[in-house]
Structure formats: structure tokens, C-alpha cells
Scaffold this motif. Structure first.
Motif, PDB file in Angstrom:
ATOM      1  N   TYR A  36     -17.179 -40.200-130.857  1.00  0.00           N
ATOM      2  CA  TYR A  36     -16.863 -39.547-129.581  1.00  0.00           C
ATOM      3  C   TYR A  36     -15.889 -38.380-129.765  1.00  0.00           C
ATOM      4  O   TYR A  36     -16.075 -37.313-129.175  1.00  0.00           O
ATOM      5  CB  TYR A  36     -16.290 -40.543-128.579  1.00  0.00           C
ATOM      6  CG  TYR A  36     -17.306 -41.468-127.940  1.00  0.00           C
ATOM      7  CD1 TYR A  36     -18.674 -41.244-128.021  1.00  0.00           C
ATOM      8  CD2 TYR A  36     -16.877 -42.584-127.236  1.00  0.00           C
ATOM      9  CE1 TYR A  36     -19.578 -42.099-127.431  1.00  0.00           C
ATOM     10  CE2 TYR A  36     -17.785 -43.446-126.636  1.00  0.00           C
ATOM     11  CZ  TYR A  36     -19.132 -43.196-126.734  1.00  0.00           C
ATOM     12  OH  TYR A  36     -20.031 -44.037-126.139  1.00  0.00           O
ATOM     13  N   ASP A  37     -14.852 -38.562-130.565  1.00  0.00           N
ATOM     14  CA  ASP A  37     -13.869 -37.491-130.770  1.00  0.00           C
ATOM     15  C   ASP A  37     -14.517 -36.278-131.438  1.00  0.00           C
ATOM     16  O   ASP A  37     -14.253 -35.139-131.059  1.00  0.00           O
ATOM     17  CB  ASP A  37     -12.686 -37.983-131.595  1.00  0.00           C
ATOM     18  CG  ASP A  37     -11.823 -38.992-130.842  1.00  0.00           C
ATOM     19  OD1 ASP A  37     -11.855 -38.977-129.584  1.00  0.00           O
ATOM     20  OD2 ASP A  37     -11.123 -39.780-131.505  1.00  0.00           O
ATOM     21  N   ASP A  38     -15.383 -36.535-132.414  1.00  0.00           N
ATOM     22  CA  ASP A  38     -16.102 -35.435-133.073  1.00  0.00           C
ATOM     23  C   ASP A  38     -16.974 -34.689-132.062  1.00  0.00           C
ATOM     24  O   ASP A  38     -17.013 -33.453-132.063  1.00  0.00           O
ATOM     25  CB  ASP A  38     -17.000 -35.971-134.194  1.00  0.00           C
ATOM     26  CG  ASP A  38     -16.229 -36.593-135.340  1.00  0.00           C
ATOM     27  OD1 ASP A  38     -15.042 -36.242-135.526  1.00  0.00           O
ATOM     28  OD2 ASP A  38     -16.816 -37.439-136.045  1.00  0.00           O
ATOM     29  N   ALA A  39     -17.646 -35.429-131.212  1.00  0.00           N
ATOM     30  CA  ALA A  39     -18.511 -34.812-130.207  1.00  0.00           C
ATOM     31  C   ALA A  39     -17.699 -33.951-129.251  1.00  0.00           C
ATOM     32  O   ALA A  39     -18.113 -32.845-128.890  1.00  0.00           O
ATOM     33  CB  ALA A  39     -19.277 -35.887-129.444  1.00  0.00           C
ATOM     34  N   GLU A  40     -16.545 -34.434-128.862  1.00  0.00           N
ATOM     35  CA  GLU A  40     -15.687 -33.666-127.951  1.00  0.00           C
ATOM     36  C   GLU A  40     -15.228 -32.362-128.601  1.00  0.00           C
ATOM     37  O   GLU A  40     -15.183 -31.320-127.956  1.00  0.00           O
ATOM     38  CB  GLU A  40     -14.492 -34.519-127.523  1.00  0.00           C
ATOM     39  CG  GLU A  40     -13.785 -34.021-126.293  1.00  0.00           C
ATOM     40  CD  GLU A  40     -14.703 -33.742-125.104  1.00  0.00           C
ATOM     41  OE1 GLU A  40     -14.650 -32.616-124.576  1.00  0.00           O
ATOM     42  OE2 GLU A  40     -15.460 -34.630-124.696  1.00  0.00           O
ATOM     43  N   ARG A  41     -14.941 -32.399-129.893  1.00  0.00           N
ATOM     44  CA  ARG A  41     -14.564 -31.171-130.621  1.00  0.00           C
ATOM     45  C   ARG A  41     -15.728 -30.182-130.662  1.00  0.00           C
ATOM     46  O   ARG A  41     -15.544 -28.977-130.497  1.00  0.00           O
ATOM     47  CB  ARG A  41     -14.077 -31.505-132.028  1.00  0.00           C
ATOM     48  CG  ARG A  41     -12.645 -32.001-132.078  1.00  0.00           C
ATOM     49  CD  ARG A  41     -12.126 -32.084-133.516  1.00  0.00           C
ATOM     50  NE  ARG A  41     -12.708 -33.198-134.254  1.00  0.00           N
ATOM     51  CZ  ARG A  41     -12.285 -34.462-134.164  1.00  0.00           C
ATOM     52  NH1 ARG A  41     -11.291 -34.777-133.367  1.00  0.00           N
ATOM     53  NH2 ARG A  41     -12.868 -35.401-134.879  1.00  0.00           N
ATOM     54  N   VAL A  42     -16.929 -30.678-130.882  1.00  0.00           N
ATOM     55  CA  VAL A  42     -18.109 -29.801-130.903  1.00  0.00           C
ATOM     56  C   VAL A  42     -18.309 -29.165-129.538  1.00  0.00           C
ATOM     57  O   VAL A  42     -18.552 -27.954-129.432  1.00  0.00           O
ATOM     58  CB  VAL A  42     -19.369 -30.582-131.344  1.00  0.00           C
ATOM     59  CG1 VAL A  42     -20.628 -29.761-131.108  1.00  0.00           C
ATOM     60  CG2 VAL A  42     -19.253 -30.991-132.812  1.00  0.00           C
ATOM     61  N   LEU A  43     -18.201 -29.941-128.473  1.00  0.00           N
ATOM     62  CA  LEU A  43     -18.366 -29.400-127.120  1.00  0.00           C
ATOM     63  C   LEU A  43     -17.300 -28.348-126.814  1.00  0.00           C
ATOM     64  O   LEU A  43     -17.595 -27.309-126.213  1.00  0.00           O
ATOM     65  CB  LEU A  43     -18.332 -30.524-126.086  1.00  0.00           C
ATOM     66  CG  LEU A  43     -19.518 -31.485-126.123  1.00  0.00           C
ATOM     67  CD1 LEU A  43     -19.287 -32.653-125.170  1.00  0.00           C
ATOM     68  CD2 LEU A  43     -20.816 -30.766-125.808  1.00  0.00           C
ATOM     69  N   ALA A  44     -16.082 -28.605-127.253  1.00  0.00           N
ATOM     70  CA  ALA A  44     -15.012 -27.616-127.051  1.00  0.00           C
ATOM     71  C   ALA A  44     -15.325 -26.333-127.821  1.00  0.00           C
ATOM     72  O   ALA A  44     -15.106 -25.223-127.315  1.00  0.00           O
ATOM     73  CB  ALA A  44     -13.668 -28.195-127.492  1.00  0.00           C
ATOM     74  N   GLY A  45     -15.856 -26.475-129.013  1.00  0.00           N
ATOM     75  CA  GLY A  45     -16.239 -25.305-129.807  1.00  0.00           C
ATOM     76  C   GLY A  45     -17.351 -24.511-129.139  1.00  0.00           C
ATOM     77  O   GLY A  45     -17.346 -23.274-129.155  1.00  0.00           O
ATOM     78  N   LEU A  46     -18.292 -25.194-128.540  1.00  0.00           N
ATOM     79  CA  LEU A  46     -19.371 -24.513-127.820  1.00  0.00           C
ATOM     80  C   LEU A  46     -18.809 -23.711-126.645  1.00  0.00           C
ATOM     81  O   LEU A  46     -19.204 -22.568-126.421  1.00  0.00           O
ATOM     82  CB  LEU A  46     -20.412 -25.520-127.323  1.00  0.00           C
ATOM     83  CG  LEU A  46     -21.292 -26.164-128.389  1.00  0.00           C
ATOM     84  CD1 LEU A  46     -22.156 -27.271-127.780  1.00  0.00           C
ATOM     85  CD2 LEU A  46     -22.159 -25.124-129.076  1.00  0.00           C
ATOM     86  N   ARG A  47     -17.897 -24.321-125.906  1.00  0.00           N
ATOM     87  CA  ARG A  47     -17.263 -23.610-124.786  1.00  0.00           C
ATOM     88  C   ARG A  47     -16.539 -22.359-125.277  1.00  0.00           C
ATOM     89  O   ARG A  47     -16.600 -21.307-124.643  1.00  0.00           O
ATOM     90  CB  ARG A  47     -16.296 -24.530-124.040  1.00  0.00           C
ATOM     91  CG  ARG A  47     -16.968 -25.559-123.153  1.00  0.00           C
ATOM     92  CD  ARG A  47     -15.976 -26.307-122.269  1.00  0.00           C
ATOM     93  NE  ARG A  47     -15.049 -27.139-123.016  1.00  0.00           N
ATOM     94  CZ  ARG A  47     -15.275 -28.407-123.393  1.00  0.00           C
ATOM     95  NH1 ARG A  47     -16.421 -28.981-123.076  1.00  0.00           N
ATOM     96  NH2 ARG A  47     -14.378 -29.082-124.062  1.00  0.00           N
ATOM     97  N   THR A  48     -15.896 -22.473-126.423  1.00  0.00           N
ATOM     98  CA  THR A  48     -15.141 -21.348-126.992  1.00  0.00           C
ATOM     99  C   THR A  48     -16.043 -20.153-127.286  1.00  0.00           C
ATOM    100  O   THR A  48     -15.637 -19.008-127.092  1.00  0.00           O
ATOM    101  CB  THR A  48     -14.424 -21.790-128.291  1.00  0.00           C
ATOM    102  OG1 THR A  48     -13.552 -22.869-127.982  1.00  0.00           O
ATOM    103  CG2 THR A  48     -13.643 -20.661-128.906  1.00  0.00           C
ATOM    104  N   VAL A  49     -17.268 -20.415-127.733  1.00  0.00           N
ATOM    105  CA  VAL A  49     -18.180 -19.312-128.060  1.00  0.00           C
ATOM    106  C   VAL A  49     -19.097 -18.950-126.895  1.00  0.00           C
ATOM    107  O   VAL A  49     -20.048 -18.186-127.062  1.00  0.00           O
ATOM    108  CB  VAL A  49     -19.010 -19.605-129.334  1.00  0.00           C
ATOM    109  CG1 VAL A  49     -18.112 -19.722-130.541  1.00  0.00           C
ATOM    110  CG2 VAL A  49     -19.889 -20.829-129.166  1.00  0.00           C
ATOM    111  N   GLY A  50     -18.816 -19.516-125.708  1.00  0.00           N
ATOM    112  CA  GLY A  50     -19.548 -19.103-124.516  1.00  0.00           C
ATOM    113  C   GLY A  50     -20.800 -19.876-124.188  1.00  0.00           C
ATOM    114  O   GLY A  50     -21.598 -19.451-123.341  1.00  0.00           O
ATOM    115  N   VAL A  51     -21.011 -21.001-124.828  1.00  0.00           N
ATOM    116  CA  VAL A  51     -22.186 -21.815-124.531  1.00  0.00           C
ATOM    117  C   VAL A  51     -21.829 -22.763-123.388  1.00  0.00           C
ATOM    118  O   VAL A  51     -20.874 -23.520-123.480  1.00  0.00           O
ATOM    119  CB  VAL A  51     -22.649 -22.615-125.765  1.00  0.00           C
ATOM    120  CG1 VAL A  51     -23.798 -23.561-125.404  1.00  0.00           C
ATOM    121  CG2 VAL A  51     -23.056 -21.681-126.892  1.00  0.00           C
TER     122      VAL A  51
END
Length: 126
Positions: A36-51
Motif C-alpha cells: 500500500y505504501d509503495d502504491a501511494e508513492r506511485v500515485l503521488a508521483g503520477l500527480r507530480t507529473v500531471g497524470v
């Protein structure tokens, strides 16, 4: 593929893949919850690049439904063709030996199967 196996998760993998996994795959007890923590980091990264995750999921869902519907229609047509090519049954109500074939209602086949064009669990009255 086995990384997506977890309690309460539905996976619509193709039959050939399912057979391969059953033949020589190793399915863990739960490979999702510990990440879950890894997934949350990936989602945050997506938001950072505008996805926009919501838009992404909506697009995937619409495309998935469209592809499922196309496959259903193809299967329905194959089934209808098979039913049309079957020899006529004896003693049909028309006396001609012909059997009632599947009917079409806006692309939905009616031979006792539930079509995705109708609400879940319902059958068309056509």
C-alpha cells in the motif's frame, strides 16, 4: 500475473493465462496489502507529473467496457450462427420442423443469455 492475486480481487485474465498460472504459477497468500505504501508513492508521483488518476481510471474503464462489449457481440454472433446452422428440431410448434432462433434487440442476442446491454441479471423481454 500472480502479483495481482489477493482476497476479494476479481481478475479477468484470459483462459490461456489462467491455465498457465494453474499449471506452473506460484500464487502468494496476499501480495497486495503489503505494498500500500509503495502504491501511494506511485500515485503521488503520477500527480507530480500531471497524470490525473481519476481520468486515467475512467478512460481504462470505458475502453475495457467497449472491448468487452465488442467481444460479447462477436461471441453472440458466433452463437447465433451456430444455432442457425443446427438441424431443425422435430415437432416444433410451427409444424415445419424449424426451431425459433435467437432474436436481436439492438445487437443483443436473445437465446437465454444475459446481455451486457441490459442491466445485470436481467433478460430482454423482446
Amino acid at each position: 500475473m500472480t502479483e495481482l492475486v489477493a482476497p476479494g480481487v476479481v481478475n479477468t485474465m484470459p483462459e490461456a493465462t489462467l491455465r498457465e498460472v494453474a499449471d506452473h504459477g506460484r500464487v502468494p497468500a496476499d501480495s497486495v496489502r503489503s505494498h500500500y505504501d509503495d502504491a501511494e508513492r506511485v500515485l503521488a508521483g503520477l500527480r507530480t507529473v500531471g497524470v490525473d488518476y481519476g481520468d486515467l481510471v475512467q478512460t481504462l474503464q470505458e475502453e475495457g467496457v467497449s472491448k468487452f462489449d465488442a467481444s460479447w457481440e462477436q461471441l453472440s454472433e458466433r452463437l447465433a450462427e451456430t444455432l442457425r446452422s443446427r438441424p431443425a428440431a422435430r415437432g416444433s410448434p410451427s409444424g415445419s420442423g424449424a426451431t425459433a432462433g435467437p432474436r436481436d434487440c439492438g445487437g443483443a442476442l436473445h437465446c437465454g443469455l444475459v446481455s451486457p446491454r441490459h442491466s445485470a441479471g436481467s433478460r430482454c423481454a423482446a
